[in-house]
Design an enzyme around this catalytic site. Structure first.
Site, mmCIF file in Angstrom:
data_model
loop_
_atom_site.group_PDB
_atom_site.id
_atom_site.type_symbol
_atom_site.label_atom_id
_atom_site.label_comp_id
_atom_site.label_asym_id
_atom_site.label_seq_id
_atom_site.Cartn_x
_atom_site.Cartn_y
_atom_site.Cartn_z
ATOM 1 N N SER A 15 -32.256 74.941 11.117
ATOM 2 C CA SER A 15 -33.185 75.716 10.281
ATOM 3 C C SER A 15 -34.515 74.956 10.223
ATOM 4 O O SER A 15 -34.537 73.737 10.425
ATOM 5 C CB SER A 15 -32.617 75.820 8.860
ATOM 6 O OG SER A 15 -33.594 76.349 7.978
ATOM 7 N N TYR B 111 -28.747 72.362 1.148
ATOM 8 C CA TYR B 111 -28.754 73.094 2.422
ATOM 9 C C TYR B 111 -29.583 72.314 3.445
ATOM 10 O O TYR B 111 -29.158 72.103 4.581
ATOM 11 C CB TYR B 111 -29.340 74.482 2.182
ATOM 12 C CG TYR B 111 -29.544 75.337 3.406
ATOM 13 C CD1 TYR B 111 -28.465 75.980 4.012
ATOM 14 C CD2 TYR B 111 -30.815 75.531 3.952
ATOM 15 C CE1 TYR B 111 -28.659 76.793 5.134
ATOM 16 C CE2 TYR B 111 -31.016 76.338 5.063
ATOM 17 C CZ TYR B 111 -29.935 76.970 5.640
ATOM 18 O OH TYR B 111 -30.129 77.764 6.739
HETATM 19 N N1 LIG Z 1 -31.489 84.002 7.873
HETATM 20 C C1 LIG Z 1 -32.353 82.992 7.861
HETATM 21 O O1 LIG Z 1 -33.476 83.133 7.363
HETATM 22 C C2 LIG Z 1 -31.988 81.669 8.454
HETATM 23 C C3 LIG Z 1 -33.004 80.719 8.612
HETATM 24 C C4 LIG Z 1 -32.701 79.481 9.163
HETATM 25 C C5 LIG Z 1 -31.418 79.202 9.562
HETATM 26 N N2 LIG Z 1 -30.440 80.147 9.408
HETATM 27 C C6 LIG Z 1 -29.089 79.767 9.843
HETATM 28 O O2 LIG Z 1 -28.582 80.760 10.711
HETATM 29 C C7 LIG Z 1 -27.161 80.838 10.554
HETATM 30 C C8 LIG Z 1 -26.763 82.259 10.235
HETATM 31 O O3 LIG Z 1 -27.381 82.643 9.031
HETATM 32 P P1 LIG Z 1 -27.464 84.178 8.560
HETATM 33 O O4 LIG Z 1 -28.814 84.370 8.039
HETATM 34 O O5 LIG Z 1 -26.948 85.079 9.608
HETATM 35 O O6 LIG Z 1 -26.460 84.107 7.305
HETATM 36 P P2 LIG Z 1 -25.441 85.198 6.753
HETATM 37 O O7 LIG Z 1 -25.965 86.559 6.992
HETATM 38 O O8 LIG Z 1 -25.121 84.798 5.359
HETATM 39 O O9 LIG Z 1 -24.155 84.981 7.686
HETATM 40 C C9 LIG Z 1 -23.441 83.801 7.624
HETATM 41 C C10 LIG Z 1 -22.210 83.901 8.491
HETATM 42 O O10 LIG Z 1 -21.455 82.706 8.322
HETATM 43 C C11 LIG Z 1 -20.119 83.034 8.015
HETATM 44 N N3 LIG Z 1 -19.539 82.015 7.169
HETATM 45 C C12 LIG Z 1 -20.011 81.506 6.001
HETATM 46 N N4 LIG Z 1 -19.169 80.602 5.512
HETATM 47 C C13 LIG Z 1 -18.129 80.535 6.387
HETATM 48 C C14 LIG Z 1 -16.941 79.770 6.441
HETATM 49 N N5 LIG Z 1 -16.618 78.901 5.473
HETATM 50 N N6 LIG Z 1 -16.108 79.946 7.488
HETATM 51 C C15 LIG Z 1 -16.413 80.825 8.472
HETATM 52 N N7 LIG Z 1 -17.519 81.569 8.482
HETATM 53 C C16 LIG Z 1 -18.367 81.418 7.442
HETATM 54 C C17 LIG Z 1 -20.185 84.405 7.341
HETATM 55 O O11 LIG Z 1 -19.006 85.135 7.585
HETATM 56 P P3 LIG Z 1 -17.835 85.400 6.504
HETATM 57 O O12 LIG Z 1 -18.506 85.777 5.236
HETATM 58 O O13 LIG Z 1 -17.035 86.482 7.161
HETATM 59 O O14 LIG Z 1 -17.077 84.135 6.437
HETATM 60 C C18 LIG Z 1 -21.338 85.071 8.111
HETATM 61 O O15 LIG Z 1 -20.840 85.668 9.283
HETATM 62 C C19 LIG Z 1 -26.798 79.831 9.463
HETATM 63 O O16 LIG Z 1 -26.437 78.613 10.062
HETATM 64 C C20 LIG Z 1 -28.101 79.679 8.696
HETATM 65 O O17 LIG Z 1 -28.169 78.439 8.038
HETATM 66 C C21 LIG Z 1 -30.692 81.362 8.859
#
Ligand SMILES: NC(=O)c1ccc[n+]([C@@H]2O[C@H](COP(=O)([O-])OP(=O)(O)OC[C@H]3O[C@@H](n4cnc5c(N)ncnc54)[C@H](OP(=O)(O)O)[C@@H]3O)[C@@H](O)[C@H]2O)c1
Length: 259
Positions: free
Chosen positions: A149, A162
């Site tokens: 991130s 985080y």
């Molecule tokens: N969106 C942003 O702005 C942003 C920015 C920078 C970095 N990121 C990074 O990108 C990645 C994806 O983020 P996102 O925005 O797509 O988040 P999201 O929509 O909240 O999705 C997170 C995913 O992780 C899974 N997850 C969470 N805890 C888990 C666990 N204990 N075991 C297995 N699966 C788990 C969730 O699935 P379940 O609920 O089915 O477990 C979901 O599929 C993350 O690493 C996040 O830090 C996102």
């Protein structure tokens, strides 16, 4: 002359086996879709069976599967990888994507939230990367992408823990890239900025938040999950065959305003 067949061959993941953690929604779903559209057979992991099924239904081609696995449960991670190896001939691409965030400053962070984020974002990731790394080392080939991130490069005050987990993952990526390079295994990270996914749903639903935030972004908009999914897919594949230990920042220029 522009040769489309060359580009197709360079990007093709035909016959490759990929695993994406957190594939049930958001960026992980978009990564799975992109990998499948380039020909990979994708295994998605997550805790929620119904959203995993929704992703599965979106994937092009055949041979995809979903596995319910909480990555913070290290025994479940061990079980997943030993089962995966029994059922699949190879692991060509591993994307460590599962993570979550609780907004709080360091001094306000709740102890249970600290444990939760460290267990999922860091310890779960390390366990997965240990397994993926060992498999790929044995195969003498493979590509790993870790979702970091901009908060893993430049800490945000209200995303303190985080940020700690994402800074740590940047270190893990560099250590793993060093140790696995001689075995023809690449390890890179992707650091997104603000992307429109469920992780940001609460913040983005606040009156005026998005508009105010976009003022800090050079491209003046929030990114889409697909924009990250396609980039991670390219990074994982042959188009970036000489890149390892690198962090690709995809933030619409947000970091330009933060430094
Ligand atoms: N969106 C942003 O702005 C942003 C920015 C920078 C970095 N990121 C990074 O990108 C990645 C994806 O983020 P996102 O925005 O797509 O988040 P999201 O929509 O909240 O999705 C997170 C995913 O992780 C899974 N997850 C969470 N805890 C888990 C666990 N204990 N075991 C297995 N699966 C788990 C969730 O699935 P379940 O609920 O089915 O477990 C979901 O599929 C993350 O690493 C996040 O830090 C996102």
């Amino acid at each position: 002359m522009f040769d489309i067949d060359y580009v197709r061959a360079l990007c093709s993941l035909e016959g490759q086996h990929a695993v994406v953690t957190g594939g049930s929604q958001g960026i992980g779903r978009a990564i799975a879709c992109s990998l499948a559209s380039f020909g990979a057979r994708v295994t998605i992991l997550g805790r929620n069976p119904s959203t995993l099924d929704e992703t599965l239904a979106l994937l092009d081609g055949e041979g995809h599967e979903r596995v319910v696995c909480d990555v913070s449960d290290l025994a479940a991670v061990d079980a997943f990888f030993s089962d995966y190896q029994r059922r699949h001939p190879a692991l060509d691409i591993f994307v460590n994507n599962a993570a979550y965030s609780v907004h709080a400053t360091l001094e306000e962070a709740d102890r249970a939230d600290i444990d939760g984020m460290v267990d999922t974002n860091l310890k779960g990731a390390i366990a997965c990367l240990q397994h993926a790394g060992k498999i790929m080392k044995r195969q003498q080939r493979g590509s790993i992408v870790v979702l970091s991130s901009v908060n893993g490069l430049n800490s945000h005050p209200t995303q303190a823990i985080y940020s700690v987990t994402k800074f740590a993952l940047e270190g893990v990526v560099k250590a793993l890239a060093s140790s696995l390079g001689p075995y023809n295994v690449r390890v890179n990270s992707c650091a997104p900025g603000a992307i429109d996914t469920p992780i940001n749903a609460e913040a983005f639903s606040r009156e005026g938040f998005k508009e105010e935030f976009c003022k800090k972004v050079s491209l003046k908009r929030i990114g889409s999950a697909k924009e990250i999914g396609d980039a991670v897919c390219m990074l994982a594949g042959g188009a970036f065959a000489y890149m390892t230990g690198a962090t690709v920042v995809i933030d619409g220029g947000l970091m330009l305003k933060q430094v």
